[in-house]
Write an enzyme that holds these catalytic residues in place. Sequence first.
Site, mmCIF file in Angstrom:
data_model
loop_
_atom_site.group_PDB
_atom_site.id
_atom_site.type_symbol
_atom_site.label_atom_id
_atom_site.label_comp_id
_atom_site.label_asym_id
_atom_site.label_seq_id
_atom_site.Cartn_x
_atom_site.Cartn_y
_atom_site.Cartn_z
ATOM 1 N N ASP A 1 14.165 62.212 -77.048
ATOM 2 C CA ASP A 1 13.182 62.682 -78.019
ATOM 3 C C ASP A 1 12.722 61.547 -78.940
ATOM 4 O O ASP A 1 11.527 61.420 -79.238
ATOM 5 C CB ASP A 1 13.788 63.821 -78.846
ATOM 6 N N ASP B 1 12.811 72.089 -78.558
ATOM 7 C CA ASP B 1 13.564 72.017 -79.814
ATOM 8 C C ASP B 1 14.211 73.350 -80.158
ATOM 9 O O ASP B 1 15.008 73.431 -81.098
ATOM 10 C CB ASP B 1 12.633 71.585 -80.954
#
Length: 367
Positions: A208, A253
Amino acid sequence: MLAWAQTACYAALVFLTIASNVVLLPVNFQLIVSATSIVYIGSTLSLKLKQHRDATGEKNEEAMTKEDAYMFPIIGSGMLFGLYLLFKFFDKDIVNLLLTAYFALIGTYSLTEAFSPVVRAIAFSDNERHFKRSFELPYFGKQTIDLTPSWCTTGVFAAGFAAAWFQTKHFVLNNIFGISLSIKGIESLSLGSYKVGAILLCGLFFYDIFWVFGTDVMVTVATKFDGPIKLLFPRAFATATEKAKFSILGLGDIVIPGIFVALLLRFDAHRAKATTITEPFPRPYFHINILFYVLGLVATVVVMLVFNAAQPALLYLVPACLGSSLVTAIVRGELKELLAYSEEDEDDKEKKGVDDKKKTEEPKKDK
């Protein structure tokens, strides 16, 4: 009947989905409440995985291995960069047409699976007639459709939502599909063991950071792809001269930390030797991890506001979830048990115990 907390989470999602189409609610409030509610619902529904193993002795086919966890960031990077290249070198509308057609089908199924328990609780009973069929679904593996009146009723509405979303791409319909996909993912995917979960979270932590801070790939795909791979929170409604403005939270997420939180809930159930979904049992790891998931989201929002830039949420969520579970285990003196926890080993031990019992009984019968 649905547990009160789970029902409250469903109610919060319904309220935010409807209200956000009428009034501008605080974006950060919507983001935190929506994500937390999805993780809570998906985690509690994931107890079905443990109950299924306890009842049948069969291992969960969706369980992730260490090799899968190591490869996941690499495969994810390849898919993400592939989408980036598609949007860069091909017509955006054609790419979105093909992808949204696929997600419309997947979304219909996941929406039905996610909200049929609510419809059953409101309009039907737990003693419905069942008609079961199994099939293979891309990226989800083997799935079983359990047809009931409540499931079919929800499916009709889900198909209507899919058609409406395909035509309009309205943010409310996008969020409905995103919510259902996230709940279904958390409910049905198993990390298999705590160590596998830790490996996956650490790998995606760096994944990420790289794709958000190191390149424009993540932001480009997230903003150009019209599919329900993100939740949209309106910051400004459309006017005669300007388009609507949204803040974005990627489903990764929600789902990635969510399947880790769900694993900890099943660890709580394992420690308490709970065998049914509705059976009450202490949930220290689950409750603490939910709390720190919320704190991780808060940290993401605060940093985003301070620096006025997109943030990789896993940068904050991974330390929050992984760190809080380890600290909880240390404080409770259960670190060794947590690190050794494996749903695959649990299945093997239970099967071995049954086999040993049969062996000891057979000689008695011969006598």
